[in-house]
Design a protein around this motif. Structure first.
Motif, PDB file in Angstrom:
ATOM      1  N   ASN A 301      36.749  39.342  38.901  1.00  0.00           N
ATOM      2  CA  ASN A 301      36.564  37.932  38.997  1.00  0.00           C
ATOM      3  C   ASN A 301      37.445  37.353  37.845  1.00  0.00           C
ATOM      4  O   ASN A 301      38.068  37.913  36.819  1.00  0.00           O
ATOM      5  N   ALA A 302      37.703  35.933  37.856  1.00  0.00           N
ATOM      6  CA  ALA A 302      38.549  35.132  37.060  1.00  0.00           C
ATOM      7  C   ALA A 302      38.120  35.146  35.303  1.00  0.00           C
ATOM      8  O   ALA A 302      39.024  35.254  34.573  1.00  0.00           O
ATOM      9  N   PHE A 335      32.802  52.479  36.948  1.00  0.00           N
ATOM     10  CA  PHE A 335      31.619  51.895  36.774  1.00  0.00           C
ATOM     11  C   PHE A 335      30.589  51.848  38.270  1.00  0.00           C
ATOM     12  O   PHE A 335      29.502  52.021  38.489  1.00  0.00           O
ATOM     13  N   ASP A 336      31.606  51.623  39.449  1.00  0.00           N
ATOM     14  CA  ASP A 336      31.007  51.538  40.525  1.00  0.00           C
ATOM     15  C   ASP A 336      30.783  53.049  41.155  1.00  0.00           C
ATOM     16  O   ASP A 336      29.792  52.963  42.078  1.00  0.00           O
ATOM     17  N   GLY A 345      29.915  47.300  36.893  1.00  0.00           N
ATOM     18  CA  GLY A 345      30.983  47.301  38.039  1.00  0.00           C
ATOM     19  C   GLY A 345      30.559  46.001  38.629  1.00  0.00           C
ATOM     20  O   GLY A 345      31.618  45.347  39.065  1.00  0.00           O
ATOM     21  N   ILE A 346      29.352  45.464  38.646  1.00  0.00           N
ATOM     22  CA  ILE A 346      29.000  44.267  39.555  1.00  0.00           C
ATOM     23  C   ILE A 346      29.535  42.948  38.418  1.00  0.00           C
ATOM     24  O   ILE A 346      30.202  41.911  39.090  1.00  0.00           O
ATOM     25  N   ILE A 347      29.299  43.272  37.094  1.00  0.00           N
ATOM     26  CA  ILE A 347      29.855  42.034  36.390  1.00  0.00           C
ATOM     27  C   ILE A 347      31.270  41.774  36.335  1.00  0.00           C
ATOM     28  O   ILE A 347      31.892  40.741  36.129  1.00  0.00           O
ATOM     29  N   LEU A 348      31.922  42.870  36.457  1.00  0.00           N
ATOM     30  CA  LEU A 348      33.483  43.050  36.391  1.00  0.00           C
ATOM     31  C   LEU A 348      33.870  42.415  38.070  1.00  0.00           C
ATOM     32  O   LEU A 348      35.184  41.866  37.714  1.00  0.00           O
TER      33      LEU A 348
END
Length: 371
Positions: A301-302, A335-336, A345-348
């Motif tokens: 994400n940005a 992380f995934d 991994g979700i937050i990245l």
């Protein structure tokens, strides 16, 4: 041990994580001279691996010769780009008298504007300028020494990077065996999966960035040449190279292109055309070229992208800005696939799963294994 740690209070676990991050960050900073060329070499070796394999298995060359030939070809490609940029910079240096005259004219106009706006006469302005100039000249020896040291450091960095790249290609089987043997037997399948995905994602991402860089550089060069902008090829190459740095690179290229055009052109319209052209190219690149060429090979994400670039610059300078996104991409792949690290991994990752409609129509792609 893991069960006991999981039962610890939240503040204890938080403290352990913070102390670990601080320790790792400190070690990364002091080991910059070793880690930075190693990571660049790792990325280059992943990029050159198909070429080295082709030379080794198809042309029946020894692994050492195949690895060396791959590195030499990459050096040749980089050398051609540097030669073009160097020749353009030499021509730009010849325009220094015009650049100085343009600065003098701009300075005079600025003095008049400050005098009319803030009622500070030219004499006081000159005093400020002379004071600042004296301070700058007083530290000129230090600046020159730092510049020479910086150039020598860059040269050594490049030499060690290409040497490490050769050794990574040469000993890739040995490195693979080491990475697999470090972990337990039940985790070997996951280790193989992570290594394969890292190679695939990083190689596709780097190739996509190179294609994107070439497209942006060619488009900007052609448009500037058509508009009659001087040093169109140089400005196009600068824009293409800096465009690799997400969000920040295009603004740096905009400033450099504006300054060079302002110094070499007497018409303000050309400066405005340069700004408009780069803004339009950036919009097209972000909404069409980037999703089409790079796609979702690295879905970050940005917010994390910008933070990664800034933190990378704080830790390792310019090299950290270039390495931040590939390093974050590798971390996300790990992380995934590790159960306890999936929240990171979700937050990245990026919440948006779809490309824009135009890019999706132009490039219907299959769903990646990493999703």
């Amino acid at each position: 041990m893991d069960i006991k740690f999981a039962q610890k209070p939240f503040y204890v676990k938080t403290m352990c994580v913070l102390v670990s991050l601080i320790a790792v960050g400190y070690l990364v900073i002091i080991a910059k001279e070793i880690l930075s060329p190693l990571i660049f070499s790792c990325l280059f070796s992943i990029l050159l691996l198909p070429m080295a394999s082709f030379f080794e298995y198809r042309l029946k060359l020894p692994r050492s010769a195949a690895s060396m030939l791959s590195v030499i070809l990459m050096l040749g490609a980089i050398g051609i780009v540097l030669y073009i940029i160097g020749s353009q910079l030499t021509d730009l240096a010849n325009d220094w008298p015009q650049f100085r005259a343009q600065l003098n004219l701009t300075g005079q106009n600025l003095q008049k504007w400050i005098d009319n706006r803030f009622h500070i006469d030219a004499a006081k302005q000159l005093n400020y300028v002379h004071s600042a100039t004296s301070k700058a000249l007083a530290s000129s020896t230090t600046v020159v020494g730092a510049t020479v040291l910086s150039l020598s450091s860059i040269l050594l960095f490049l030499v060690f990077t290409f040497i490490y790249t050769f050794f990574f290609l040469l000993y890739r089987t040995l490195i693979m065996k080491f990475l697999v043997s470090v972990f337990l037997e039940e985790n070997k399948k996951m280790v193989y999966d992570i290594i394969e995905q890292v190679q695939y994602i990083i190689r596709k991402y780097i190739i996509g960035l190179l294609i994107e860089m070439a497209i942006v550089a060619a488009v900007v060069s052609i448009v500037f040449w058509f508009l009659g902008i001087k040093y169109a090829i140089l400005l196009g190459l600068i824009t293409g190279i800096l465009n690799i740095i997400p969000y920040i690179g295009i603004f740096v290229a905009l400033i450099l292109s504006t300054l060079i055009t302002f110094a070499t052109a007497t018409i303000l319209t050309k400066v405005i055309l340069v700004i408009v052209t780069l803004v339009i190219v950036h919009l097209i690149d972000s909404n069409v070229i980037l999703p089409l060429v790079v796609g979702s090979k690295v879905r970050i994400n940005a917010l994390i992208t910008v933070l990664g670039v800034i933190i990378g610059e704080m830790i390792w300078g310019i090299s950290g800005m270039f390495l931040s996104i590939p390093v974050i991409a590798v971390l996300k792949i790990i992380f995934d696939r590790v159960e306890s690290m999936k929240p990171w991994g979700i937050i990245l990752g990026d919440e948006e799963k779809k490309q824009n409609r135009l890019a999706k129509k132009l490039n219907p792609r299959k769903k990646l294994v990493t999703e």
